[in-house]
Design an enzyme around this catalytic site. Structure first.
Site, PDB file in Angstrom:
ATOM      1  N   LYS A   1      27.822  53.644  88.617  1.00  0.00           N
ATOM      2  CA  LYS A   1      29.074  53.194  89.214  1.00  0.00           C
ATOM      3  C   LYS A   1      29.065  51.668  89.364  1.00  0.00           C
ATOM      4  O   LYS A   1      30.008  50.991  88.965  1.00  0.00           O
ATOM      5  CB  LYS A   1      29.250  53.878  90.579  1.00  0.00           C
ATOM      6  CG  LYS A   1      30.658  53.888  91.097  1.00  0.00           C
ATOM      7  CD  LYS A   1      30.750  54.643  92.418  1.00  0.00           C
ATOM      8  CE  LYS A   1      30.652  56.138  92.234  1.00  0.00           C
ATOM      9  NZ  LYS A   1      30.408  56.858  93.502  1.00  0.00           N
TER      10      LYS A   1
ATOM     11  N   ARG B   1      29.825  53.417  98.836  1.00  0.00           N
ATOM     12  CA  ARG B   1      29.771  54.469  97.806  1.00  0.00           C
ATOM     13  C   ARG B   1      28.382  54.573  97.196  1.00  0.00           C
ATOM     14  O   ARG B   1      27.757  53.572  96.877  1.00  0.00           O
ATOM     15  CB  ARG B   1      30.762  54.168  96.685  1.00  0.00           C
ATOM     16  CG  ARG B   1      32.082  53.659  97.152  1.00  0.00           C
ATOM     17  CD  ARG B   1      32.963  53.177  96.003  1.00  0.00           C
ATOM     18  NE  ARG B   1      33.362  54.244  95.096  1.00  0.00           N
ATOM     19  CZ  ARG B   1      34.001  54.016  93.954  1.00  0.00           C
ATOM     20  NH1 ARG B   1      34.259  52.786  93.563  1.00  0.00           N
ATOM     21  NH2 ARG B   1      34.348  55.037  93.196  1.00  0.00           N
TER      22      ARG B   1
ATOM     23  N   GLY C   1      29.442  64.758  93.224  1.00  0.00           N
ATOM     24  CA  GLY C   1      29.525  65.398  94.531  1.00  0.00           C
ATOM     25  C   GLY C   1      28.207  65.576  95.259  1.00  0.00           C
ATOM     26  O   GLY C   1      28.147  66.207  96.304  1.00  0.00           O
TER      27      GLY C   1
ATOM     28  N   MET D   1      25.999  63.116  96.370  1.00  0.00           N
ATOM     29  CA  MET D   1      25.698  62.157  97.431  1.00  0.00           C
ATOM     30  C   MET D   1      26.997  61.699  98.066  1.00  0.00           C
ATOM     31  O   MET D   1      28.062  62.136  97.691  1.00  0.00           O
ATOM     32  CB  MET D   1      24.880  61.019  96.858  1.00  0.00           C
ATOM     33  CG  MET D   1      23.475  61.502  96.510  1.00  0.00           C
ATOM     34  SD  MET D   1      22.488  60.194  95.849  1.00  0.00           S
ATOM     35  CE  MET D   1      23.480  59.714  94.477  1.00  0.00           C
TER      36      MET D   1
ATOM     37  N   ARG E   1      33.304  55.843  83.632  1.00  0.00           N
ATOM     38  CA  ARG E   1      32.008  56.287  83.105  1.00  0.00           C
ATOM     39  C   ARG E   1      32.287  57.119  81.861  1.00  0.00           C
ATOM     40  O   ARG E   1      33.404  57.589  81.661  1.00  0.00           O
ATOM     41  CB  ARG E   1      31.238  57.120  84.142  1.00  0.00           C
ATOM     42  CG  ARG E   1      31.979  58.376  84.528  1.00  0.00           C
ATOM     43  CD  ARG E   1      31.203  59.199  85.536  1.00  0.00           C
ATOM     44  NE  ARG E   1      32.060  60.249  86.050  1.00  0.00           N
ATOM     45  CZ  ARG E   1      32.065  60.693  87.300  1.00  0.00           C
ATOM     46  NH1 ARG E   1      31.241  60.174  88.184  1.00  0.00           N
ATOM     47  NH2 ARG E   1      32.875  61.641  87.675  1.00  0.00           N
TER      48      ARG E   1
ATOM     49  N   HIS F   1      10.004  90.438  73.463  1.00  0.00           N
ATOM     50  CA  HIS F   1      10.637  91.130  72.341  1.00  0.00           C
ATOM     51  C   HIS F   1      12.147  91.042  72.424  1.00  0.00           C
ATOM     52  O   HIS F   1      12.832  90.692  71.458  1.00  0.00           O
ATOM     53  CB  HIS F   1      10.165  92.593  72.340  1.00  0.00           C
ATOM     54  CG  HIS F   1      10.752  93.390  71.221  1.00  0.00           C
ATOM     55  ND1 HIS F   1      11.880  94.154  71.389  1.00  0.00           N
ATOM     56  CD2 HIS F   1      10.390  93.521  69.924  1.00  0.00           C
ATOM     57  CE1 HIS F   1      12.182  94.739  70.239  1.00  0.00           C
ATOM     58  NE2 HIS F   1      11.288  94.368  69.327  1.00  0.00           N
TER      59      HIS F   1
ATOM     60  N   SER G   1       2.370  78.245  57.895  1.00  0.00           N
ATOM     61  CA  SER G   1       3.545  78.323  58.755  1.00  0.00           C
ATOM     62  C   SER G   1       3.033  78.567  60.167  1.00  0.00           C
ATOM     63  O   SER G   1       2.296  79.520  60.416  1.00  0.00           O
ATOM     64  CB  SER G   1       4.455  79.461  58.310  1.00  0.00           C
ATOM     65  OG  SER G   1       5.488  79.625  59.257  1.00  0.00           O
TER      66      SER G   1
ATOM     67  N   CYS H   1       7.528  78.639  62.331  1.00  0.00           N
ATOM     68  CA  CYS H   1       8.467  79.762  62.376  1.00  0.00           C
ATOM     69  C   CYS H   1       8.508  80.385  63.762  1.00  0.00           C
ATOM     70  O   CYS H   1       9.154  81.393  63.983  1.00  0.00           O
ATOM     71  CB  CYS H   1       8.106  80.805  61.327  1.00  0.00           C
ATOM     72  SG  CYS H   1       6.500  81.548  61.610  1.00  0.00           S
TER      73      CYS H   1
ATOM     74  N   TYR I   1       9.368  71.553  57.172  1.00  0.00           N
ATOM     75  CA  TYR I   1      10.592  72.218  57.619  1.00  0.00           C
ATOM     76  C   TYR I   1      10.332  72.922  58.945  1.00  0.00           C
ATOM     77  O   TYR I   1       9.189  73.128  59.348  1.00  0.00           O
ATOM     78  CB  TYR I   1      11.074  73.246  56.575  1.00  0.00           C
ATOM     79  CG  TYR I   1      10.147  74.427  56.444  1.00  0.00           C
ATOM     80  CD1 TYR I   1      10.285  75.536  57.288  1.00  0.00           C
ATOM     81  CD2 TYR I   1       9.100  74.434  55.527  1.00  0.00           C
ATOM     82  CE1 TYR I   1       9.409  76.603  57.224  1.00  0.00           C
ATOM     83  CE2 TYR I   1       8.224  75.495  55.448  1.00  0.00           C
ATOM     84  CZ  TYR I   1       8.385  76.580  56.295  1.00  0.00           C
ATOM     85  OH  TYR I   1       7.515  77.625  56.241  1.00  0.00           O
TER      86      TYR I   1
END
Ligand code: ADP
Ligand code: MG
Ligand code: MG
Length: 899
Positions: free
Chosen positions: A25, A95, A104, A106, A349, A467, A775, A843, A863
Site C-alpha cells: 500500500k 492504515r 481484511g 489487519m 495494487r 491409491h 524414469s 513419472c 522430460y
C-alpha cells in the site's frame, strides 16, 4: 536508518519497487503521488520498525517519534489543517499494509484526531455538523474495536438501538443530534467495559493506532492467513498515516473500489462499485447496496452509475485507469474517494484474478503491446490452469455454504452426487444415469471400475499419493482424500462426523480444488477452453526446454493427454488392465498356478488382451514414445477377499475352497509395499515379463504396419541391484528380437528402468550399463527415502506440517529437494557418466507440481510426465523455469554432463 517515508505532494521518498520496506500500500501510494495522481498527503512507517517492535518487547527505534512528528507537520502544511487543533483540525487515517496484500487481515482506523473539541471545530469549519458527528461516531467505533478491544458488534448494537428508537432503518437518516446520542452511548460502553475513557489526546490516539497496527501483524487471523498463503512471519507490516479525505460530506461525495479489467473473466472493461455519501468501509460492509461504475456494467441495477451521477469525475477516473495500466502494465484494483466533486486515489495494487481472467488479461496485454510474451507467461500461476480444465463450484455458492468436512485436495474440480459406499453401486447407478460420489475409507485397485463410474471420490484415509489420489488424478476425476474427521461405516452405509450422520443416497458436493465437502448440491460452473488459452500455450511451448509426457493407462486417457499437447507417455501402468472382469479371472488363475506350465497357459490367454491395450495407446500416440512399465504391484492385490468370489474361483479352478484359501494365505505379506513386487515378480516368474514384452512388441509391430509411428520403451520397475536389471533386460530383449524378426519389422525401441529405490540412485552408474533410459518413480522414492508409508502418512504429516512445523510441505506432493532431490542429482550424474545419451525423466506425481517441475528443469532432466490434466500445468511451470533462469532468479545445479 530511515524509518519514515513521505508522500506529501511532490515530496515523495518511496516508489513501487520498495514493497518490502513500505508494504504494497505504502509503495504504491508513493508511486501514485510521484506520477502526479491526487493522493491525500501522508507518510509510511517502514516494515523494519514493525520487525524491531515485535522483536524488542514492543519498543520503538529512537527518533521514531520525532520523525513522525515532522511528517505530521508536513501533512499539516500541505493540507493547511492542524492535528488536534480545535478550530481547524487535521484528521488522518492509520492504515496497515504488508509486502503482499492480506485482505481484511489487519486493521485500519479512520478519522483519527477527533475528540470532543475538535469535532466541534470540524463542524464549524465545514459547516456540516452531521458530517462531523458521523465521522466522530465512526472513529470511536473503529478505535474502540481495533485499539481498545471492545467488540465491533457491541457498537453496532447501540447504533441499531438508536435507529430503532427513532423508527429509522438507514444510517444516513440519523441526524447530528442522533449521532451525538450514539457517541455518548459509545463512550459509556467503553467506560463500562474497560473502566477508562476514550482518549481525548490526539497524539495518544495516533500512537495507540500505530501500535495496534503493528500488533495486528501477530493476531490469529493474520497468522493463519500467512500460514495458508506461505507468507513469512518475518516480513512485518508497514503503517501508513494519511490525511483524511471525506466521502461522507454529502451527496457530492462518494467512495468506491474498482478493477481496471474484469477480475472474473478478464474482459477489458472498467468495473467497480461505489456509494454516495459514505466512507471506505461502507462499501465492503454491505450496509447499503453499492452502485455500478458505468453503463457498460450497469446490468439490471436500478441505481444510477457513477458515469451518470458524476460524469466529470468518472471521466477523470477513466483517464487514471488508462495511465495506471500503462504504468503498472497489469490489471489494477483501486480504491478512491470523491470529496465535494474532487477525486482522490487511496490505493492501487495488482488485482487478484481467476485463472481464466489471468490468461485473458495476459494474452490481451501482449496484443496491446503492454507486455512481452515472457511477461505474460509469468502472470499466470501454473496451478491456476486447473480452474480452466475442470468444473468449479460457483464462488457465490462457496460464500453461502459451510463445508461439513475438509480433507486433502487430491484431484481438482467439483463433483456432485449421491453418496454410495461400494464400487458396484457406482457402476449400477451410472448405468441408470445417476450421479454418485464414491465414499471409502481408502481405495484399492479392485475399486478402479467403480472409481471410473462415479463422479467424485471421497476417502477418510490416505495422502496425496494414496491409491485414490493417484488414480483419480489420472482419470481427471474430482477427489478428496485423507479426511480423518469422518467415519465411514460400510455396515450401516453412513458417514459420521460429530453429530452429523449422512446416509447412503444423500447428495453431497465434493470440491477437489479446496478439499471441502458440502451437504447437498452446490451450483457449479463448467470450464470452457478458449482461444486465449491456445495462444497462451503456443507461447509456453515456444520457450520451455523440458519435454512433457503423460501418465496414462488407457487409450482414452492417452487421447486426453495428447489433446493437451503431451509429447508421449511417460508411464503406462499395465496392472490396471487386469482388473476388467474377464481378465481378473485369468490373472487369478495365473497367480494361483503351481507350475510354470500352468502359468504360461494362463498368460497365453492374457497376451492378446494386453496387446490390444498397447496397440490402442500406440495408435493415439502416433509419432511419440510410450513407456510401458512391467507388472509392478504385489500379486495378492489381485486376489479375492470375499467368500463368494473365493467360491467361484474354486469352482473354476477345480480346487477346494480350503486350497484356494491356503494359497491366498501363502501370498500374504506383512509389508507388501516392500514385498514381492516390481522386478522381483519378473525375476521369480520370467514368463510374466516375457508375455508382457511379447505383447508390447507384437502390438508395436502390428500397429507399425498400419502406418503408425511407434516407439515403445519397456520399463522395468523397482530395480535396486544391477543384476536385477541385467537379467530382466535379457528376457525383454529376447522377446523384442524374436518378435521384430518374426514381423520383419524395423521398429526402434528402448529398455530402461524406473529409479525408485535409494540404492538404485547411488549405483546409477552401474545400472546405466543396462538401461537406455531412467524414469524416476518419485512416489516410491519418497516413500523409501523418508521411510514414510504413502498410504498411512496422512496422520503423521498433519502433525509434522500443521502442528509442529517439522516439514514445510507434503513431500509426496512437492518434491523434497534436499533429500530425494539430492538422490535424483546423484543418479543423473552417475547415469550420464556411464551413458551420456541416457534419456531421463520423472513419472512420479511430482511431474505435475510446479515447484518440482522447476527442480527437474534445473537438474537437466529431459522430460517430466504427469497425469493428463496436469500436462498444461507442467508445461507452464517448465516455461517459467526457463524465464526465471534467464533472469537469474534460479540457477541450474552444478556442472552436469549434458548430452
Ligand atoms: P484494507 O487494506 O483493509 O482495504 P485500507 O487501509 O485500504 O484497508 O482502508 C479501509 C478503507 O478506508 C478503504 O476503503 C479506504 O478507501 C478507506 N480510507 C483509508 N484511508 C483513508 C483516507 N485517508 N481518507 C479516506 N478514506 C480512507
Ligand atoms: Mg484497501
Ligand atoms: Mg513404484
Amino acid at each position: 536508518m530511515k524509518l519514515v517515508y513521505w508522500f506529501i505532494n511532490d515530496k515523495v521518498d518511496g516508489k513501487k519497487e520498495m514493497k518490502n520496506l513500505l508494504g504494497g500500500k505504502g509503495a504504491n501510494l508513493a508511486e501514485m503521488a510521484s506520477i502526479g495522481f491526487p493522493v491525500p498527503p501522508g507518510f509510511t512507517i517502514t516494515t523494519d520498525v514493525c520487525t524491531y517492535f515485535n522483536e524488542n518487547n514492543k519498543i520503538y527505534h529512537e527518533g521514531l517519534k520525532e520523525d513522525v512528528k515532522n511528517a505530521i507537520s508536513g501533512i499539516e502544511e500541505a493540507m493547511n489543517h492542524k492535528f488536534g487543533d480545535k478550530d481547524n483540525p487535521l484528521l488522518v487515517s492509520v492504515r496497515s499494509g504488508a509486502r503482499v496484500s492480506m485482505p481484511g487481515m489487519m486493521d485500519t482506523v479512520l478519522n483519527l484526531g477527533l475528540n470532543d473539541e475538535t469535532v466541534e471545530g470540524l463542524a464549524m469549519a465545514t459547516g456540516n455538523e452531521r458530517f462531523a458527528y458521523d465521522s466522530y461516531r465512526r472513529f470511536i467505533q473503529m478505535y474502540g474495536d481495533v485499539v481498545m478491544g471492545v467488540p465491533h458488534h457491541d457498537f453496532e448494537e447501540i447504533l441499531n438501538g438508536v435507529k430503532d428508537e427513532k423508527g429509522i432503518t438507514q444510517d444516513l437518516e440519523l441526524t447530528a443530534d442522533d449521532l451525538k446520542d450514539v457517541i455518548e452511548r459509545y463512550k459509556k460502553l467503553i467506560i463500562n467495559k474497560l473502566g477508562h475513557i476514550f482518549p481525548q489526546d490526539v497524539n495518544e490516539q495516533l500512537w495507540g493506532s500505530i501500535t495496534a497496527v503493528f500488533d495486528s501483524w501477530n493476531n490469529k487471523r493474520a497468522k493463519d492467513y500467512r500460514k495458508i498463503h506461505n507468507i513469512s512471519d518475518e516480513w512485518g507490516t508497514a503503517v501508513n498515516v494519511q490525511s483524511m479525505v471525506y466521502g461522507n460530506m454529502g451527496d457530492d461525495c462518494a467512495t468506491g473500489v474498482a478493477f481496471t479489467r474484469n477480475a472474473a473473466n478478464g474482459e477489458n472493461i472498467f468495473n467497480g462499485e461505489f456509494l454516495v455519501n459514505a466512507q471506505g468501509e461502507d462499501v465492503v460492509a454491505g450496509i447499503r447496496t453499492p452502485q455500478e461504475m458505468n453503463l457498460a456494467t450497469k446490468g439490471n441495477s436500478t441505481l444510477p452509475t457513477l458515469e451518470e451521477v458524476m460524469p466529470e469525475v468518472y471521466q477523470e477516473l477513466v483517464v487514471i485507469r488508462d495511465k495506471l495500466e500503462n504504468h503498472y502494465r497489469d490489471m489494477q484494483d483501486i480504491e478512491f474517494t470523491i470529496e465535494k466533486g474532487k477525486l482522490w486515489m487511496l490505493q492501487t495494487r495488482n488485482g487478484k484474478r481467476t485463472g481464466k481472467a489471468a490468461i485473458k488479461i495476459a494474452v490481451d496485454m501482449v496484443k496491446e503491446d503492454l507486455i512481452s510474451k515472457e511477461e505474460a507467461l509469468m502472470r499466470v500461476e501454473p496451478m491456476q490452469l486447473d480452474q480452466l480444465l475442470h468444473p468449479i463450484i460457483d464462488p457465490v455458492e462457496i460464500k453461502n455454504h459451510k463445508p461439513f468436512a475438509k480433507g486433502l485436495a487430491a484431484s481438482p474440480g467439483a463433483a456432485i452426487g449421491k453418496v454410495v459406499f461400494f464400487p458396484e453401486e457406482a457402476i449400477n447407478a451410472k448405468e441408470n444415469g445417476i450421479d454418485t460420489i464414491l465414499v471409502r475409507t481408502e481405495t484399492s485397485p479392485e475399486d478402479v471400475a467403480g472409481m471410473n463410474a462415479c463422479n467424485g471420490i471421497f476417502t477418510s484415509r490416505g495422502g496425496m499419493t494414496s491409491h485414490a489420489a493417484v488414480v483419480a488424478r489420472g482419470m481427471g476425476k474430482t477427489c478428496v482424500v485423507g479426511c480423518e474427521a469422518i467415519t465411514v461405516d460400510y455396515k450401516t452405509e453412513t458417514i459420521k462426523i460429530g453429530d452429523l450422520t449422512i446416509n447412503k443416497n444423500e447428495y453431497i458436493t465434493v470440491d477437489g480444488t479446496s478439499g471441502n465437502v458440502y451437504l447437498g448440491k452446490l451450483k457449479t460452473i463448467d470450464p470452457k477452453i478458449e482461444d486465449d488459452f491456445h495462444d497462451f500455450m503456443v507461447w509456453v511451448n515456444e520457450i520451455r526446454r523440458l519435454g512433457v509426457r503423460a501418465n496414462a493407462d488407457t487409450p482414452h486417457d492417452a487421447k486426453v493427454a495428447r489433446d493437451f499437447g503431451a509429447q508421449g507417455i511417460g508411464l503406462c501402468r499395465t496392472e490396471h488392465m487386469f482388473f476388467a472382469e474377464d481378465r481378473i479371472k485369468i490373472m487369478r488363475e495365473m497367480i494361483l498356478s503351481d507350475s510354470r506350465e500352468e502359468r504360461e497357459k494362463a498368460l497365453a490367454k492374457i497376451l492378446p488382451m494386453q496387446k490390444e491395450d498397447f496397440a490402442g495407446i500406440f495408435r493415439v500416440m502416433d509419432g511419440y514414445p510410450v513407456i510401458i512399465r512391467l507388472l509392478d504391484p504385489p500379486l495378492h492385490e489381485f486376489l479375492p477377499e470375499d467368500k463368494e468370489l473365493i467360491k467361484e474361483l474354486s469352482n473354476e479352478m477345480n480346487l477346494s475352497v480350503e486350497e484356494i484359501k491356503e494359497k491366498i494365505d501363502s501370498l500374504h505379506e506383512s509389508n507388501p509395499m516392500l514385498g514381492h513386487r516390481g522386478c522381483r515378480l519378473g525375476i521369480t516368474y520370467p514368463e510374466i515379463t516375457k508375455m508382457q514384452a511379447r505383447a508390447v512388441f507384437e502390438a508395436a509391430c502390428e500397429v507399425e504396419k498400419e502406418g503408425v509411428n511407434v516407439f515403445p520403451e519397456v520399463m522395468i520397475p523397482l530395480v535396486g541391484i544391477e543384476a536385477e536389471l541385467s537379467s530382466q533386460r535379457i528376457v525383454v530383449e529376447e522377446a523384442a528380437k524374436e518378435t521384430i524378426a518374426k514381423y520383419n519389422s524395423s521398429i526402434r525401441y528402448m529398455i530402461g528402468t524406473m529409479i525408485e529405490l535409494p540404492r538404485a540412485t547411488v549405483i546409477a552408474d552401474k545400472i546405466a550399463k543396462h538401461a537406455d533410459f531412467f524414469s524416476f518413480g518419485t512416489n516410491d522414492l519418497t516413500q523409501t527415502t523418508f521411510g514414510f508409508s504413502r498410504d498411512d502418512v496422512g496422520k503423521i504429516l498433519k502433525v509434522y506440517i500443521d502442528d509442529k512445523q517439522i516439514l514445510k510441505n507434503d513431500p509426496f506432493a512437492v518434491l523434497d529437494r534436499e533429500g530425494v532431490g539430492q538422490l535424483l542429482r546423484t543418479a543423473i550424474e552417475k547415469g550420464r557418466m556411464t551413458k551420456p545419451e541416457l534419456e531421463i525423466g520423472i513419472c512420479g506425481e511430482h511431474g505435475g507440481e510446479p515447484s518440482s517441475v522447476e527442480f527437474c528443469h534445473l537438474i537437466n532432466m529431459d522430460y517430466v510426465s504427469c497425469s493428463p490434466f496436469r500436462v498444461p500445468i507442467a508445461m507452464l511451470a517448465a516455461a517459467q523455469s526457463v524465464i526465471k533462469e534467464k533472469k537469474g532468479e534460479i540457477k541450474s545445479f552444478g556442472k552436469l554432463l549434458v548430452k
